[in-house]
Design a protein around this motif. Structure first.
Motif, PDB file in Angstrom:
ATOM      1  N   VAL A  56       8.941   3.752  -3.008  1.00  0.00           N
ATOM      2  CA  VAL A  56       9.489   3.745  -1.640  1.00  0.00           C
ATOM      3  C   VAL A  56      11.015   3.705  -1.696  1.00  0.00           C
ATOM      4  O   VAL A  56      11.693   4.425  -0.971  1.00  0.00           O
ATOM      5  CB  VAL A  56       8.926   2.559  -0.823  1.00  0.00           C
ATOM      6  CG1 VAL A  56       9.658   2.405   0.495  1.00  0.00           C
ATOM      7  CG2 VAL A  56       7.442   2.760  -0.586  1.00  0.00           C
ATOM      8  N   HIS A  57      11.565   2.883  -2.580  1.00  0.00           N
ATOM      9  CA  HIS A  57      13.027   2.815  -2.725  1.00  0.00           C
ATOM     10  C   HIS A  57      13.579   4.168  -3.163  1.00  0.00           C
ATOM     11  O   HIS A  57      14.581   4.639  -2.635  1.00  0.00           O
ATOM     12  CB  HIS A  57      13.415   1.723  -3.716  1.00  0.00           C
ATOM     13  CG  HIS A  57      14.874   1.673  -3.982  1.00  0.00           C
ATOM     14  ND1 HIS A  57      15.795   1.352  -3.008  1.00  0.00           N
ATOM     15  CD2 HIS A  57      15.586   1.927  -5.100  1.00  0.00           C
ATOM     16  CE1 HIS A  57      17.011   1.403  -3.523  1.00  0.00           C
ATOM     17  NE2 HIS A  57      16.908   1.757  -4.795  1.00  0.00           N
ATOM     18  N   TYR A  58      12.910   4.809  -4.108  1.00  0.00           N
ATOM     19  CA  TYR A  58      13.344   6.121  -4.586  1.00  0.00           C
ATOM     20  C   TYR A  58      13.321   7.157  -3.465  1.00  0.00           C
ATOM     21  O   TYR A  58      14.252   7.938  -3.302  1.00  0.00           O
ATOM     22  CB  TYR A  58      12.457   6.575  -5.752  1.00  0.00           C
ATOM     23  CG  TYR A  58      12.704   7.992  -6.188  1.00  0.00           C
ATOM     24  CD1 TYR A  58      13.806   8.312  -6.974  1.00  0.00           C
ATOM     25  CD2 TYR A  58      11.848   9.022  -5.801  1.00  0.00           C
ATOM     26  CE1 TYR A  58      14.047   9.613  -7.361  1.00  0.00           C
ATOM     27  CE2 TYR A  58      12.082  10.322  -6.187  1.00  0.00           C
ATOM     28  CZ  TYR A  58      13.185  10.621  -6.967  1.00  0.00           C
ATOM     29  OH  TYR A  58      13.420  11.913  -7.339  1.00  0.00           O
ATOM     30  N   GLU A  59      12.256   7.164  -2.669  1.00  0.00           N
ATOM     31  CA  GLU A  59      12.100   8.174  -1.621  1.00  0.00           C
ATOM     32  C   GLU A  59      12.966   7.917  -0.403  1.00  0.00           C
ATOM     33  O   GLU A  59      13.384   8.858   0.263  1.00  0.00           O
ATOM     34  CB  GLU A  59      10.631   8.251  -1.184  1.00  0.00           C
ATOM     35  CG  GLU A  59       9.724   8.867  -2.213  1.00  0.00           C
ATOM     36  CD  GLU A  59       8.279   8.957  -1.761  1.00  0.00           C
ATOM     37  OE1 GLU A  59       7.996   8.734  -0.563  1.00  0.00           O
ATOM     38  OE2 GLU A  59       7.426   9.253  -2.606  1.00  0.00           O
ATOM     39  N   THR A  60      13.218   6.653  -0.071  1.00  0.00           N
ATOM     40  CA  THR A  60      13.896   6.340   1.190  1.00  0.00           C
ATOM     41  C   THR A  60      15.242   5.636   1.026  1.00  0.00           C
ATOM     42  O   THR A  60      16.024   5.591   1.961  1.00  0.00           O
ATOM     43  CB  THR A  60      13.018   5.428   2.078  1.00  0.00           C
ATOM     44  OG1 THR A  60      12.882   4.149   1.433  1.00  0.00           O
ATOM     45  CG2 THR A  60      11.664   6.046   2.336  1.00  0.00           C
ATOM     46  N   GLY A  61      15.465   5.024  -0.125  1.00  0.00           N
ATOM     47  CA  GLY A  61      16.666   4.216  -0.322  1.00  0.00           C
ATOM     48  C   GLY A  61      16.524   2.811   0.242  1.00  0.00           C
ATOM     49  O   GLY A  61      17.449   2.008   0.157  1.00  0.00           O
ATOM     50  N   CYS A  62      15.362   2.479   0.791  1.00  0.00           N
ATOM     51  CA  CYS A  62      15.139   1.176   1.424  1.00  0.00           C
ATOM     52  C   CYS A  62      14.913   0.086   0.380  1.00  0.00           C
ATOM     53  O   CYS A  62      14.173   0.280  -0.577  1.00  0.00           O
ATOM     54  CB  CYS A  62      13.914   1.214   2.335  1.00  0.00           C
ATOM     55  SG  CYS A  62      14.107   2.259   3.771  1.00  0.00           S
ATOM     56  N   ARG A  63      15.523  -1.067   0.638  1.00  0.00           N
ATOM     57  CA  ARG A  63      15.252  -2.270  -0.143  1.00  0.00           C
ATOM     58  C   ARG A  63      14.635  -3.347   0.753  1.00  0.00           C
ATOM     59  O   ARG A  63      14.436  -4.477   0.327  1.00  0.00           O
ATOM     60  CB  ARG A  63      16.526  -2.794  -0.794  1.00  0.00           C
ATOM     61  CG  ARG A  63      16.960  -1.956  -1.978  1.00  0.00           C
ATOM     62  CD  ARG A  63      17.792  -2.803  -2.916  1.00  0.00           C
ATOM     63  NE  ARG A  63      17.987  -2.316  -4.247  1.00  0.00           N
ATOM     64  CZ  ARG A  63      17.063  -2.196  -5.190  1.00  0.00           C
ATOM     65  NH1 ARG A  63      15.829  -2.470  -4.942  1.00  0.00           N
ATOM     66  NH2 ARG A  63      17.366  -1.788  -6.396  1.00  0.00           N
ATOM     67  N   ALA A  64      14.337  -2.985   1.979  1.00  0.00           N
ATOM     68  CA  ALA A  64      13.655  -3.864   2.930  1.00  0.00           C
ATOM     69  C   ALA A  64      12.373  -3.154   3.350  1.00  0.00           C
ATOM     70  O   ALA A  64      12.417  -2.014   3.810  1.00  0.00           O
ATOM     71  CB  ALA A  64      14.540  -4.139   4.133  1.00  0.00           C
ATOM     72  N   MET A  65      11.223  -3.841   3.172  1.00  0.00           N
ATOM     73  CA  MET A  65       9.941  -3.189   3.410  1.00  0.00           C
ATOM     74  C   MET A  65       9.003  -4.085   4.204  1.00  0.00           C
ATOM     75  O   MET A  65       9.001  -5.298   4.028  1.00  0.00           O
ATOM     76  CB  MET A  65       9.300  -2.825   2.074  1.00  0.00           C
ATOM     77  CG  MET A  65      10.162  -1.884   1.275  1.00  0.00           C
ATOM     78  SD  MET A  65       9.493  -1.548  -0.352  1.00  0.00           S
ATOM     79  CE  MET A  65      10.923  -0.786  -1.122  1.00  0.00           C
ATOM     80  N   VAL A  66       8.220  -3.448   5.058  1.00  0.00           N
ATOM     81  CA  VAL A  66       7.229  -4.112   5.900  1.00  0.00           C
ATOM     82  C   VAL A  66       5.868  -3.540   5.517  1.00  0.00           C
ATOM     83  O   VAL A  66       5.717  -2.331   5.375  1.00  0.00           O
ATOM     84  CB  VAL A  66       7.517  -3.821   7.393  1.00  0.00           C
ATOM     85  CG1 VAL A  66       6.429  -4.367   8.274  1.00  0.00           C
ATOM     86  CG2 VAL A  66       8.872  -4.355   7.797  1.00  0.00           C
ATOM     87  N   ILE A  67       4.887  -4.438   5.347  1.00  0.00           N
ATOM     88  CA  ILE A  67       3.560  -3.981   4.945  1.00  0.00           C
ATOM     89  C   ILE A  67       2.493  -4.840   5.632  1.00  0.00           C
ATOM     90  O   ILE A  67       2.675  -6.040   5.790  1.00  0.00           O
ATOM     91  CB  ILE A  67       3.437  -4.041   3.408  1.00  0.00           C
ATOM     92  CG1 ILE A  67       2.185  -3.337   2.931  1.00  0.00           C
ATOM     93  CG2 ILE A  67       3.512  -5.445   2.885  1.00  0.00           C
ATOM     94  CD1 ILE A  67       2.195  -3.048   1.450  1.00  0.00           C
ATOM     95  N   PRO A  68       1.390  -4.231   6.071  1.00  0.00           N
ATOM     96  CA  PRO A  68       0.336  -5.022   6.716  1.00  0.00           C
ATOM     97  C   PRO A  68      -0.455  -5.851   5.704  1.00  0.00           C
ATOM     98  O   PRO A  68      -0.669  -5.426   4.573  1.00  0.00           O
ATOM     99  CB  PRO A  68      -0.560  -3.969   7.369  1.00  0.00           C
ATOM    100  CG  PRO A  68      -0.328  -2.731   6.579  1.00  0.00           C
ATOM    101  CD  PRO A  68       1.086  -2.800   6.071  1.00  0.00           C
ATOM    102  N   ALA A  69      -0.876  -7.026   6.123  1.00  0.00           N
ATOM    103  CA  ALA A  69      -1.643  -7.945   5.255  1.00  0.00           C
ATOM    104  C   ALA A  69      -3.122  -7.768   5.511  1.00  0.00           C
ATOM    105  O   ALA A  69      -3.797  -8.663   5.989  1.00  0.00           O
ATOM    106  CB  ALA A  69      -1.232  -9.383   5.530  1.00  0.00           C
ATOM    107  N   ASP A  70      -3.640  -6.626   5.186  1.00  0.00           N
ATOM    108  CA  ASP A  70      -5.063  -6.390   5.418  1.00  0.00           C
ATOM    109  C   ASP A  70      -5.670  -5.653   4.234  1.00  0.00           C
ATOM    110  O   ASP A  70      -4.974  -5.289   3.290  1.00  0.00           O
ATOM    111  CB  ASP A  70      -5.285  -5.629   6.729  1.00  0.00           C
ATOM    112  CG  ASP A  70      -4.540  -4.305   6.785  1.00  0.00           C
ATOM    113  OD1 ASP A  70      -4.243  -3.729   5.722  1.00  0.00           O
ATOM    114  OD2 ASP A  70      -4.263  -3.841   7.893  1.00  0.00           O
ATOM    115  N   ALA A  71      -6.947  -5.443   4.306  1.00  0.00           N
ATOM    116  CA  ALA A  71      -7.662  -4.790   3.205  1.00  0.00           C
ATOM    117  C   ALA A  71      -7.227  -3.348   3.017  1.00  0.00           C
ATOM    118  O   ALA A  71      -7.483  -2.757   1.970  1.00  0.00           O
ATOM    119  CB  ALA A  71      -9.168  -4.858   3.443  1.00  0.00           C
ATOM    120  N   ASP A  72      -6.567  -2.775   4.024  1.00  0.00           N
ATOM    121  CA  ASP A  72      -6.068  -1.418   3.861  1.00  0.00           C
ATOM    122  C   ASP A  72      -4.925  -1.372   2.858  1.00  0.00           C
ATOM    123  O   ASP A  72      -4.624  -0.325   2.305  1.00  0.00           O
ATOM    124  CB  ASP A  72      -5.590  -0.838   5.194  1.00  0.00           C
ATOM    125  CG  ASP A  72      -6.743  -0.490   6.113  1.00  0.00           C
ATOM    126  OD1 ASP A  72      -7.894  -0.463   5.635  1.00  0.00           O
ATOM    127  OD2 ASP A  72      -6.498  -0.252   7.299  1.00  0.00           O
TER     128      ASP A  72
END
Length: 142
Positions: free
Chosen positions: A54-70
């Protein structure tokens, strides 16, 4: 480009981590909102590979992710497995800020509740009720 002029492999496609990455412009920073494939984060290495991609593709060092089985394998929130601690240590080591959002009531562990409370004392990891709260936290921590 890497040495030899070849592009690095697209881990998101080859390893099946991402179904979507949406970026948000926050207070002087770009935030990536991730939608991993079902159970794609089962180990600390899976998480590190995903975050670096994700960092490579977007340059982002801040990430949000859902806490679910997905996103996470079922053992992620079982502290005895040490997966959550190992994964969160990777975020600290690699200077990534991670906000994980979802309904934690489905995990009735007092140890997990204490872990979440302790995590909130730092600046690297935040457990939020929803995606909007996660993004706000990351904007404030810029």
């Amino acid at each position: 480009m890497v040495k030899g002029g070849r592009q690095p492999p697209d881990l998101a496609v080859k390893r099946g981590y991402m179904t979507a990455i949406e970026t948000h412009q926050g207070n002087n920073r770009l935030i990536a909102s991730l939608r991993p494939e079902v159970g794609s984060i089962g180990s600390a290495q899976d998480a590190l590979d995903m975050m670096m991609q994700v960092h490579y593709e977007t340059g982002c060092r801040a990430m949000v992710i859902p806490a679910d089985a997905d996103a996470f394998a079922p053992a992620f929130f079982d502290l005895k497995s040490k997966r959550v601690g190992d994964i969160l240590q990777k975020t600290v080591n690699d200077n990534i800020q991670l906000a994980i959002w979802g309904d934690y009531a489905q995990y009735p562990s007092r140890a997990l509740a204490a872990f979440i409370t302790e995590s909130h004392r730092g600046r690297a990891v935040f457990f939020a009720a929803d995606e909007a709260q996660s993004i706000r936290w990351l904007e404030e921590k810029a």
